[in-house]
Design an enzyme around this catalytic site. Structure first.
Site, PDB file in Angstrom:
ATOM      1  CG  HIS A 190       6.836 -76.501  63.798  1.00  0.00           C
ATOM      2  ND1 HIS A 190       7.943 -76.825  64.556  1.00  0.00           N
ATOM      3  CD2 HIS A 190       5.936 -75.967  64.642  1.00  0.00           C
ATOM      4  CE1 HIS A 190       7.696 -76.511  65.818  1.00  0.00           C
ATOM      5  NE2 HIS A 190       6.489 -75.985  65.893  1.00  0.00           N
TER       6      HIS A 190
ATOM      7  CE  LYS B 219      16.439 -87.350  57.703  1.00  0.00           C
ATOM      8  NZ  LYS B 219      16.720 -86.000  58.074  1.00  0.00           N
ATOM      9  NE  ARG B 220       5.913 -90.070  59.109  1.00  0.00           N
ATOM     10  CZ  ARG B 220       4.686 -89.930  59.620  1.00  0.00           C
ATOM     11  NH1 ARG B 220       4.518 -89.785  60.917  1.00  0.00           N
ATOM     12  NH2 ARG B 220       3.622 -89.978  58.849  1.00  0.00           N
TER      13      ARG B 220
ATOM     14  CE  LYS C 223      11.007 -85.470  56.871  1.00  0.00           C
ATOM     15  NZ  LYS C 223      11.663 -84.530  57.800  1.00  0.00           N
TER      16      LYS C 223
ATOM     17  CB  THR D 142      15.151 -82.209  65.999  1.00  0.00           C
ATOM     18  OG1 THR D 142      14.100 -83.073  65.549  1.00  0.00           O
ATOM     19  CG2 THR D 142      14.608 -80.820  66.185  1.00  0.00           C
TER      20      THR D 142
ATOM     21  CE  LYS E 125      16.007 -85.557  68.533  1.00  0.00           C
ATOM     22  NZ  LYS E 125      14.735 -86.079  68.006  1.00  0.00           N
TER      23      LYS E 125
HETATM   24  C1  8GP Z   1       8.800 -80.369  61.418  1.00  0.00           C
HETATM   25  C2  8GP Z   1       9.841 -79.938  60.400  1.00  0.00           C
HETATM   26  O1  8GP Z   1       9.673 -80.655  59.205  1.00  0.00           O
HETATM   27  C3  8GP Z   1      11.228 -80.204  60.948  1.00  0.00           C
HETATM   28  O2  8GP Z   1      12.173 -79.695  60.060  1.00  0.00           O
HETATM   29  C4  8GP Z   1      11.372 -79.530  62.306  1.00  0.00           C
HETATM   30  O3  8GP Z   1      12.591 -79.871  62.873  1.00  0.00           O
HETATM   31  C5  8GP Z   1      10.259 -79.967  63.225  1.00  0.00           C
HETATM   32  O4  8GP Z   1       8.999 -79.690  62.647  1.00  0.00           O
HETATM   33  C6  8GP Z   1      10.306 -79.269  64.562  1.00  0.00           C
HETATM   34  O5  8GP Z   1      10.320 -77.889  64.398  1.00  0.00           O
HETATM   35  N1  8GP Z   1       7.500 -80.016  60.925  1.00  0.00           N
HETATM   36  C7  8GP Z   1       6.449 -80.791  61.114  1.00  0.00           C
HETATM   37  O6  8GP Z   1       6.512 -81.863  61.683  1.00  0.00           O
HETATM   38  C8  8GP Z   1       5.202 -80.255  60.620  1.00  0.00           C
HETATM   39  O7  8GP Z   1       5.212 -79.226  60.006  1.00  0.00           O
HETATM   40  N2  8GP Z   1       4.118 -80.930  60.914  1.00  0.00           N
HETATM   41  C9  8GP Z   1       2.819 -80.487  60.735  1.00  0.00           C
HETATM   42  C10 8GP Z   1       2.526 -79.075  60.446  1.00  0.00           C
HETATM   43  C11 8GP Z   1       2.121 -80.257  59.542  1.00  0.00           C
END
Ligand code: 8GP
Length: 835
Positions: free
Chosen positions: A374, A565-566, A571, A673, A677
């Protein structure tokens, strides 16, 4: 104790009548019944929470009927089951979602009304389970919804954190964190399965011996044993009978342990052990895309993985199957590397507990697991200090050495002499201290590896997993993320849902591609008017909430420019702020200027230890304080920081967005995501060619998407050339002014120290190329403003965005996982009693 079921046919019928009816009358009875028998209250003295609980139990009864039917069907059919392992599930409130999926929202509205209570008032009472940080956890929740909706047998496994993601409060413009005691008033959606529990060992050492058959054996002597107890939450699909389980583990002290210590009179020791055990599932780590090599986190990961695998093996064996066929029963998906220890744990269980030989155990393991990555941020790839790892999981360290040895033997032959490759593929990293690379463990032990958007999957092959791709290209694929339209349209935007359904029927809710039937109305002035009317009403509702939460009065006619978002440097919320300051300066310098009014809305949590992210929040609120109180500008510009961004608040914000900010540095956002939305709810996107933005732009059409900024390739190139942000700062007047103002304390009551780190970071380092993209961003924003003036053209673009978002349903994503990776099929469920 689990075998007791109601035998008498009469009784079964009775239970079903009282607890499963879907008519208004049945629901009313059920609510009162639960109010009386579960809450112990009659209507006159019942509190809002009593009603919320009674209503929830009434809904849960109806879920349970579908759940038991699903379990029965799965066990009879011997179908392959998807097991989703995730350390996070960001579910959001259950009640309204379950009403929608049961198809009884309207009926419940009427039932509550007839009882003299307001349904929305009760829905708003629910405290959401915030068992995740952000995108990764929310994706798991959307996938659970789609798995059930597509009638796929599935179990979600995770941790029942007693405290979820912290609650964010803003004080004096800064983020402060408060604990999320979400279980305080009870949780009607979970069922404790006390009888379903497993022991998990931690720490200690490993003994080796030869058994009577001459087999070399390992005996793990733990320092501590904890018990995991299953808590199940039913996850119902949309208008189907499939109801899957989300099984979350709570850690407790095993009885045996207390006894030993109590009996020996060491009361303190016993109590301490109990606390240590319970601590494991106590709190969610609030870090998003950063790692912190904390022992407790490794214990959490191993704890839930071990419970889950023991549970799966139990299910498999109880069906009379052989352990060697485990992978026929289960396909196990690893949601990032947090559960990757499952690969070593599977080997341990097969070798040490189920007596398989290494090659057989490895065959089963590598046919079982698949891994989703991810993130591309190198700092987010999990590693564990080898010594720390060994102190928690001594047996697994041995197993990882063995897995690595066998694998590297194979690699050495294939890559002949390329030491660089060998060390990059090794699970163990060498340095001043050795460390375990969890992504490598995941890659070695999985039969499939995927990224979460086309660009991300492509970059994975070229960067962080390059050598893995070269070594086993057949494992790699892309599975572009998706989101569930049930929560993110039907539930969060009922007015838009009604308007859409009026035109094209309701099929789109399950077949999101059908939204394309809206395209024919994109130019229809009447439809455009209704469309924008819904948007306006949603903006009015949000404006009320903003006023209540922040005291800022915003104009619903202004453009709602939204970045939620975070908070993270990649970002680039600060890029958004630089644009905001630029507009402010233009207005101050030219007060008569004809400018499209904008309301800048930010929301998002910063990891508590992430200083720069917290400083960005302070910057937003500081600029807001000045702008919102300046009569020269504040009828055309407003700035809002909406506190405590979570699923509940997201549902209220997305429908009100005109503009969606997706402005990450290209090559950094794996998918995103929220971008999906927002676009589904008719927002237009301003964005870079990053993550799923690329694919969103492809489907909505480039004329309906505001593109700016460097591409991922250009970003890499710029860095290689030796990027110097200072030259951008010097050469762009508006940019320089904005940065100088921040630095001089213009937004901070002349305090010129507070934003120093942020400013210096930008002009001297700027790791995320904020300054390089500023000019292109501002120029693009000018185009956005111009476009917003033409109401009909904007409405058309907005309608087309929604109409073309079919691809981004999580149903599509899950179908791809089912077909390409898990090889599982739908299993329609009949209600018990039906034939
Ligand atoms: C997030 C990505 O930042 C985001 O782009 C993506 O849409 C989402 O995952 C779902 O796939 N990644 C994370 O939240 C992430 O990597 N978190 C932990 C692995 C440290």
């Amino acid at each position: 104790e689990e075998k007791e079921t109601v035998k008498s046919e009469n009784k079964e019928v009775l239970i079903q009548d009282a607890r499963t009816g879907l008519t208004v009358e049945a629901l009313k009875k059920a609510i009162l019944n639960n109010l009386f028998y579960v809450q112990g209250k009659y209507p006159e003295i019942a509190t809002r929470n009593d009603y919320y609980m009674a209503l929830s139990f009434a809904v849960r009864d109806r879920l349970l009927q579908r759940w038991t039917s699903s379990v029965k069907q799965y066990l009879e059919g011997k179908n392959r089951v998807v097991s989703y392992l995730s350390a996070e599930y960001l579910l959001g409130p259950h009640l309204a979602n379950n009403l929608i999926n049961l198809g009884i929202y309207k009926e419940m509205e009427q039932a509550t009304q007839e009882l003299g209570v307001n349904l929305q008032w009760l829905i708003d009472k629910e405290v959401e389970p915030g068992l995740g940080n952000g995108g990764l956890g929310r994706l798991a929740a959307c996938y659970m919804d789609s798995l059930a909706t597509l009638e796929v047998p599935a179990i979600g496994y995770g941790i029942r954190y007693q405290f979820g993601i912290f609650e964010q409060d803003i004080r004096d413009g800064w983020q402060v964190e408060d604990t999320d005691n979400w279980l305080r008033r009870g949780n009607p959606w979970e069922i404790a399965r006390r009888e379903l529990n497993y022991e998990v060992k931690l720490g200690g050492y490993v003994q080796h011996y030869m058994d009577r058959d001459g087999r070399y054996r390992s005996n793990w002597m733990p320092e501590l044993t904890v018990k995991g107890v299953a808590y199940d939450t039913p996850i119902l699909g949309y208008k189907v009978n499939t109801c899957n389980a989300l099984r979350l583990w709570k850690s407790e002290a095993p009885k045996s342990f207390d006894f030993q210590s109590f009996n020996s009179g060491d009361y303190n020791h016993a109590v301490n052990q109990k606390i240590i055990c319970e601590n494991i599932s106590k709190v969610l780590y609030p870090n998003d895309e950063t790692i912190s090599g904390k022992i407790l986190r490794l214990q959490q990961q191993y704890f839930f993985v071990s419970c889950s695998l023991q549970d799966m093996i139990g299910i498999h064996l109880r069906q009379g199957e052989k352990i060697e066929d485990f992978n026929v029963t289960f396909a196990v998906q690893l949601n990032d590397t947090h559960p990757a220890i499952a690969i070593a744990e599977m080997m341990r269980l097969l070798l040490d507990e189920h007596d398989l030989e290494w090659v057989d155990a490895w065959r089963v393991t590598t046919r079982t697991f698949a891994y989703t990555n991810h993130t591309l941020l190198p700092e987010a790839l999990e590693t564990w200090d080898l010594e720390l790892f060994g102190s928690v999981l001594p047996r697994h360290l041995e197993l990882i050495y063995e897995i690595n040895k066998r694998f590297l033997d194979e690699v050495t032959i294939k890559v002949y002499g390329d030491h660089q490759k060998i060390s990059s593929l090794s699970i163990i990293g060498e340095g001043p201290r050795k460390f375990i690379k969890m992504a490598n463990l995941a890659c070695v032990g999985s039969f499939a590896i995927n990224g979460v958007a086309a660009l991300h999957s492509d970059l994975l092959k070229k960067t962080v997993l390059k050598d893995w791709y070269a070594y086993s290209p057949e494992k790699f694929s892309n599975k572009t993320n998706g989101v569930t339209p049930r929560r993110w349209m039907v539930l969060s935007n009922p007015k838009l849902t009604a308007l859409i359904s009026e035109k094209i029927g309701e099929n789109w809710i399950k077949h999101l591609d059908e939204l394309k039937n809206l395209e024919q109305y994109a130019d229809d002035p009447e439809f455009q008017k209704s469309w924008m009317q819904v948007k306006l009403e949603m903006k009015q509702e949000l404006a009320k909430r903003i006023l209540g939460k922040t005291g800022v009065k915003v104009d619903p006619e202004s453009m709602f420019d939204i970045q939620v978002k975070r908070i993270h440097e990649y970002k680039r919320q600060h890029l958004n702020v630089l644009h905001l300051i630029t507009l402010y300066n233009r207005l101050k310098q030219n007060p008569k200027m004809d400018m499209v009014p904008r309301t800048f809305i930010f929301a998002g949590k910063a990891a508590p230890g992430y200083k720069m992210a917290k400083l960005i929040i302070k910057l937003i609120t500081s600029v807001g304080d000045l702008v919102n109180n300046d009569p020269d500008v504040n009828h055309r510009l407003k700035v809002v920081f909406y506190p405590n961004y979570n699923v509940t608040n997201a549902q209220r914000i997305y429908p009100a967005a005109d503009l969606s900010e997706q402005i990450s540095t290209a090559g950094k956002e794996a998918s995103g995501t929220g971008n999906m939305k927002l676009s589904m709810n008719g927002a237009l996107t301003i964005g870079t060619l990053d993550g799923a933005n690329v694919e969103i732009r492809e489907v909505v059409g480039e004329e309906n998407f505001f593109l700016f900024g460097l591409t991922a390739e250009e970003v890499t190139q710029k860095r290689n050339e030796g990027y110097d942000p200072y030259t951008y700062y010097k050469s762009n007047k508006e940019l320089k002014l904005a940065i100088d103002q921040i630095a001089s304390g213009y937004f901070s009551h002349l305090d010129d120290k507070i934003f120093k780190d942020l400013v210096n970071n930008l002009i001297y380092h700027d790791p995320f190329l904020v300054l390089a993209d500023y000019e292109s961003y501002v120029a693009c924003q000018d185009k956005v403003s111009e476009a917003f003036r033409d109401k009909a053209a904007w409405a058309r673009m907005s309608i087309l965005n929604t109409a073309r978002m079919g691809k981004f349903s999580s149903d599509r994503s899950i179908r791809e996982y089912c077909d390409d990776i898990w090889k599982v099929k739908s299993v329609p469920v009949h209600l018990n009693g039906d034939s």
